[in-house]
Design an enzyme around this catalytic site. Structure first.
Site, short mmCIF file in Angstrom:
data_model
loop_
_atom_site.label_atom_id
_atom_site.label_comp_id
_atom_site.label_asym_id
_atom_site.label_seq_id
_atom_site.Cartn_x
_atom_site.Cartn_y
_atom_site.Cartn_z
N GLU A 1 0.57 -1.00 0.14
CA GLU A 1 -0.31 0.04 -0.21
C GLU A 1 0.77 1.26 -0.27
OE1 GLU A 1 -1.84 -3.37 2.22
OE2 GLU A 1 -0.38 -2.86 2.01
N LYS B 1 4.04 1.67 -1.54
CA LYS B 1 4.28 2.10 -2.76
C LYS B 1 3.52 2.40 -3.76
CE LYS B 1 5.36 -0.41 -6.71
NZ LYS B 1 6.48 -0.43 -7.38
N LYS C 1 24.00 1.46 -0.16
CA LYS C 1 23.51 -0.08 1.52
C LYS C 1 23.39 -0.03 2.30
CE LYS C 1 22.39 -1.77 -2.97
NZ LYS C 1 23.05 -3.51 -2.89
N ILE D 1 22.41 -0.51 -19.15
CA ILE D 1 22.83 -1.51 -18.26
C ILE D 1 21.41 -2.44 -18.12
CG2 ILE D 1 22.93 -2.33 -15.49
CD1 ILE D 1 24.54 0.23 -16.89
N SER E 1 17.66 -3.45 -18.99
CA SER E 1 16.85 -2.62 -18.80
C SER E 1 15.84 -1.84 -19.51
CB SER E 1 15.65 -3.51 -17.74
OG SER E 1 16.28 -2.36 -16.50
N GLU F 1 27.74 -5.54 -1.16
CA GLU F 1 26.79 -5.83 -0.38
C GLU F 1 26.93 -7.35 0.79
OE1 GLU F 1 22.11 -7.02 -0.48
OE2 GLU F 1 22.96 -4.84 -1.64
N HIS G 1 17.50 6.58 -10.48
CA HIS G 1 16.28 6.48 -9.33
C HIS G 1 16.32 8.03 -9.10
CE1 HIS G 1 19.29 3.11 -8.50
NE2 HIS G 1 17.59 2.33 -8.31
N CYS H 1 22.47 2.05 -13.90
CA CYS H 1 21.62 1.15 -13.33
C CYS H 1 20.63 0.97 -14.52
CB CYS H 1 21.18 1.21 -11.91
SG CYS H 1 19.95 -0.59 -11.40
#
Length: 766
Positions: A17, A19, A118, A437, A439, A611, A700, A732
C-alpha cells in the site's frame, strides 16, 4: 519475568500500500493529506500486528527512508533543498530522496538527489546524510511526536526507535573533507533536547540504534561512543542501546560499560558472545537478545533455541528481553498471505508476523514451562526435521560438480591487454561507446501481459509474440537514439534475480513476499531452499531474436552468482560459499549457451558484490576470494572474442577496486552519478586495468541529466582513466523509469559521448 519487544516492522504493507500511495502522490493523483492518511492507517495496522508484544516500536515507519527521517528530525537538510521556497516539508523530503517531489512542482525545484547507498550489508538503500564544516543541527521532532501520540491511543507501552548519533555520523559523508566527529558536540545537544521531549511525551524506553558497534572502530570513534553516552546519561528516560548484524568483538566491553539502561545483542550472529555479555553487563541493566533471525525467512528451531535460552533466563530472570535479531524491515510481512507455495516448503518458513509469534511462544515457554507450548513445539520439530531430511534439498550430483571446480575454469584464454585488441577490431566501436545496463521501461502493458500469461489467461504463442513485439520496439528505439551497444530491454523479466531463479532447481517463490529496497521500490527475493542447478537455456531465444533485428552488437544479460546469492533468502544449512559455487556453475552454463548462440557481448551483473562484504574489514579477504572466484567461474569459460561486461551499483566500491579488478571483466559499468564521481578517487591510488563505464545518469531519480552535466562527469573520469577505456552509460537499469524520461536522458548521454569523442581525442592527439 520476560519482556518482549520488536526493533522494527516492514513499512510497505501486506499489499504494498505504501508503494502505490507514494507513486500516486508523486504523479499528482492524490494529495499530501491522502498520502499521510494512508501512512497513518498502515502504522495502525502494523501496531495491531505487534499488539501481543509488551513494547511496540514507534518511528520505524518511514515514507522513504529512516536515515533521511533522522536528517530531517535533526534539521540537517542540504542547502540546495532547505533554501527552496516551499510550504511543505514533505516536498523538501522527497527532493532530497529522489530529486523532486510531486509532478506539479515547478521544474526549477528539481534538485540533485541525495546519495543513496546500502544499509550495512543489506539490500536496503538509505539516503546518505551530508555534512560540512559549518553544519548546524536543530531539532524538529514534530513528526515523531505525532506518531507517538497516535501509537499511545492504541498501546500503553510504546518505544521510540531512533538512530544513534555515532552511527548517524558514521553513515554520513563530509562534503568539504572536514572531520565528521567535529560535529558531535553540537549533535549531542540536539539529541539531549530530543530525549527530553520524548520524556515529556510519556516515554519510558527509547531504542537507540548503534549498529556501528559491530564494526571495526578506531580509537577516535570509540572515544566518540563513550563521550556520547556519558554525555547523554543524565537523560530522564531509559535507553536501550541496540546493535545488530554482527558480533561486538573488541567493542563488547565498551558496549557493556556504557551508562545506558539496556543493551540489545544480535543473538543470531553474535551467539557466542551471549555468556560474556551476561558476565560483563552490570546487574542493574536489561539484556535484550535477538533470538529470531530478522534477515532470513527460515522458521526458528524453537527447541534448540530454548535449550540455550532457558539457562540464560535462569541467570537474568526479569532482566531478559526477547526480540528479533534486527528490524523486520528485511523480511516479507505475513506468510499467511501466501497461497501457492509448496506446502512442505511453506512449513519451513516464517515472515515478520510469524517471527513475532515465535518471540511470543519462546517468552511463554520461559514464563510457564515448555508444557504450555507442547503442541507448538511438536509442530515446529516436525517442520525442522522435514527440511533437514527432504530429498528436494540435497542432490549428490550437484555437490559433486562443485567439488570438481578447478582454478583453470576461472581463467580467460588470454590476458585483457591481448583480448582487448581482438575485441576492438571485432566491434569497431567509437571512443566513449554508449550502452545501457540492460532493462528498459516496464510499462503497465508489459506487466499485464506477463501476468496474463502466468495465470493462464494468455496462450504461450501470443505471449511470445507480444514479447517479441516489445523487443523489436526497444531495439528500434535504441537504434534511433544512436546507442552503440544494444540490449533487448528485458520485457520478459519480472526481476533480475527472480527471473533466473524461476528457471533453476533449488528455488522457491512467493506471491506477496515483497521487501523494501528503497523508497517505493520493492523486491520479491526468491528463496534458495536446496541445491541449485541449470537444466536448460534461459535467455538465448530472446537475445538471439534481438540480435537478428540489428547489425549492432547485442548484449546478453545475466545476473551473476554473488548477486543471485545476496539478493535471495539463502538456505542456512550449508555455507554461503558452497551455494554461490552452485550458482556460478548454473550461470556459467548460460554464458556458454549464449556464446554458442553467437552473442559476442555478455553482461553478468554483480550489483550486490560489495553488499556481501563482512562488516569487519579483517574478514573481507575470505569473502572476496570466494565471491570473485565464483564470478570468474561463471564468466571465464568464453573465448577471447567474447567481451564480458559486469555491472555494480549503489554501494561503496573505492576500497575494493583492486578486488574488482581481479574479476577480470573486460568492461565494468558502475554507479557514480549521485556521488559526483567520488568512485574515481580510488584511481588516485589504484590504476584500474580494464575498461570502465562510470554511470552518468541517475536512474533512481525522474530528473533528466543535461548534456553539460554528463560531459562534466566524464571529463572527471578521463583525468584518471585513458579515454580509450571509458564507456558512457546510465548507472543502473531503466525498468523503473518511463520512456518520456528515458529517451531525452539517453539522447543527452549520446550527445555528450559524441562531444567527448571529438574534443578529448583531439586534445590528446594535439
Amino acid at each position: 519475568m520476560v519482556t518482549t519487544h520488536n526493533l522494527g516492522f516492514p513499512r510497505i504493507g501486506r499489499n504494498r500500500e505504501l508503494k502505490f500511495a507514494l507513486e500516486k502522490y508523486w504523479k499528482g493523483d492524490i494529495s499530501e493529506q491522502a498520502l499521510l492518511d494512508i501512512a497513518a492507517d498502515l502504522r495502525l495496522q502494523h501496531w495491531r500486528d505487534q499488539s501481543k508484544l509488551d513494547w511496540i516500536p514507534v518511528g520505524d515507519f518511514s515514507l522513504y527512508d529512516h536515515v533521511l527521517d533522522m536528517s530531517f528530525l535533526l534539521g540537517n537538510i542540504p542547502a540546495r533543498v532547505s533554501t527552496l521556497s516551499t510550504s511543505s516539508t514533505i516536498d523538501k523530503y522527497f527532493r532530497v530522496a529522489r530529486g523532486r517531489s510531486a509532478n506539479d512542482i515547478a521544474a526549477q525545484s528539481c534538485v540533485h538527489a541525495g546519495e543513496m547507498t546500502k544499509w550495512f550489508d543489506t539490500n536496503y538503500h538509505y539516503i546518505v546524510p551530508e555534512f560540512e564544516r559549518n553544519t548546524k543541527f536543530s531539532l524538529n521532532a514534530n513528526h515523531l511526536l505525532e506518531k507517538i501520540q497516535q501509537a499511545q491511543q492504541t498501546h500503553s507501552q510504546v518505544k521510540p526507535v531512533i538512530l544513534g548519533p555515532v552511527s548517524y555520523l558514521w553513515l554520513g559523508k563530509s562534503k568539504d573533507s572536514s572531520d565528521k566527529l567535529d560535529l558531535l558536540e553540537d549533535l549531542l545537544s540536539v539529541y539531549a533536547q530530543l530525549l527530553d521531549q520524548l520524556k515529556n511525551a510519556g516515554i519510558q524506553w527509547i531504542q537507540i540504534d548503534e549498529p556501528v558497534l559491530v564494526m571495526e572502530l578506531s580509537q577516535e570513534w570509540k572515544y566518540a561512543v563513550r563521550k556520547t553516552y556519558y554525555q547523554l546519561q543524565a537523560t530522564p528516560v531509559n535507553l536501550m542501546l541496540t546493535t545488530y548484524f554482527g558480533q561486538l568483538q573488541d567493542n563488547l566491553q565498551l558496549a557493556c560499560e556504557l551508562p545506558v539502561q539496556g543493551l540489545h545483542l544480535d543473538a543470531v550472529t553474535a551467539h557466542d558472545e551471549i555468556d560474556k555479555v551476561i558476565d560483563w553487563l552490570p546487574g542493574h541493566k536489561i539484556l535484550s537478545l535477538g533470538v529470531v533471525n530478522g534477515r532470513n525467512v527460515w522458521k526458528t528451531d524453537l527447541t534448540e533455541t530454548l535449550n540455550w535460552l532457558e539457562p540464560v533466563h535462569a541467570r537474568l530472570e526479569e532482566r531478559l528481553w526477547l526480540a528479533p535479531s534486527c528490524s523486520l524491515l528485511h523480511v516479507p510481512v505475513d506468510l499467511n498471505s501466501e497461497q501457492k507455495i509448496d506446502a512442505d516448503i511453506q512449513s519451513w518458513l516464517a515472515f515478520a508476523v510469524q517471527k513475532l509469534n515465535e518471540i511470543e511462544v519462546l517468552a511463554k515457554a520461559l514464563k510457564h514451562g515448555r508444557e504450555s507450548i507442547a503442541e507448538i513445539l511438536l509442530e515446529n520439530r516436525v517442520a525442522i526435521a522435514s527440511r533437514k531430511q527432504s530429498k528436494r534439498v540435497h542432490h549428490v550430483d550437484i555437490k559433486t560438480r562443485v567439488l570438481e571446480i578447478n582454478e583453470a575454469m576461472g581463467v580467460r584464454q588470454s590476458p585483457y591487454h591481448q583480448r582487448s585488441i581482438i575485441q576492438r577490431k571485432q566491434f569497431r566501436l567509437p571512443l566513449f561507446p554508449t550502452t545501457t545496463i540492460g532493462s528498459f521501461p516496464q510499462t503497465q502493458e508489459i506487466r499485464q501481459t506477463r501476468h496474463n500469461f502466468r495465470v493462464g489467461k494468455l496462450p504461450e504463442a501470443e505471449y511470445r509474440q507480444a514479447m517479441r513485439k516489445e523487443i523489436e520496439f526497444c531495439v528500434h528505439e535504441q537504434e534511433a537514439l544512436g546507442l552503440d551497444v544494444l540490449v533487448h530491454g528485458e520485457p520478459e523479466r519480472n526481476d533480475m534475480v527472480e527471473y533466473f531463479g524461476e528457471q533453476l532447481a533449488g528455488f522457491a517463490f512467493t506471491q506477496f513476499g515483497w521487501v523494501q529496497s528503497y523508497g517505493s521500490r520493492c523486491v520479491k527475493p526468491p528463496i534458495i531452499y536446496g541445491d541449485v542447478s541449470h537444466s536448460q537455456a534461459m535467455t538465448t531465444e530472446w537475445i538471439q531474436y534481438a540480435q537478428s533485428l540489428t547489425s549492432k552488437p547485442m548484449k546478453g544479460m545475466l545476473t551473476g552468482p554473488v548477486t543471485m546469492l545476496n539478493w535471495s533468502f539463502v538456505r542456512d544449512d550449508q555455507s554461503r560459499e558452497q551455494t554461490c559455487m552452485q550458482l556460478a556453475l548454473a550461470i556459467r552454463d548460460e554464458v556458454l549457451a549464449l556464446e554458442k548462440a553467437g552473442i559476442k557481448i555478455i553482461q553478468i551483473d554483480e550489483a550486490a558484490m560489495r553488499e556481501g562484504l563482512p562488516l569487519r574489514k579483517s574478514q573481507w579477504n575470505d569473502y572476496l576470494n570466494w565471491a570473485i572466484h565464483a564470478f570468474r567461474i561463471t564468466a571465464n569459460g568464453v573465448k577471447d572474442e567474447t567481451q564480458i561486461h559486469t555491472h555494480m551499483c549503489y554501494s561503496e566500491f573505492n576500497d575494493i577496486m583492486s578486488a574488482i579488478a581481479r574479476m577480470d571483466a573486460d568492461v565494468i559499468t558502475i554507479e557514480t552519478s549521485r556521488s559526483d564521481m567520488e568512485l574515481l578517487d580510488a584511481f588516485d591510488q589504484f590504476r584500474y586495468p580494464n575498461e570502465i563505464g562510470p554511470g552518468v545518469y541517475d536512474i533512481h531519480s525522474p530528473n533528466i541529466p543535461s548534456v553539460d552535466s554528463i560531459i562534466e562527469l566524464m571529463e572527471k573520469a578521463s583525468q584518471r582513466i585513458p579515454v580509450e577505456r571509458l564507456w558512457v552509460n546510465p548507472d543502473c537499469g531503466l525498468k523503473t523509469r518511463t520512456w518520456e524520461e528515458v529517451k531525452p536522458a539517453l539522447c543527452n548521454m549520446i550527445a555528450a559521448s559524441r562531444y567527448l569523442a571529438r574534443h578529448l581525442s583531439a586534445a590528446q592527439s594535439s
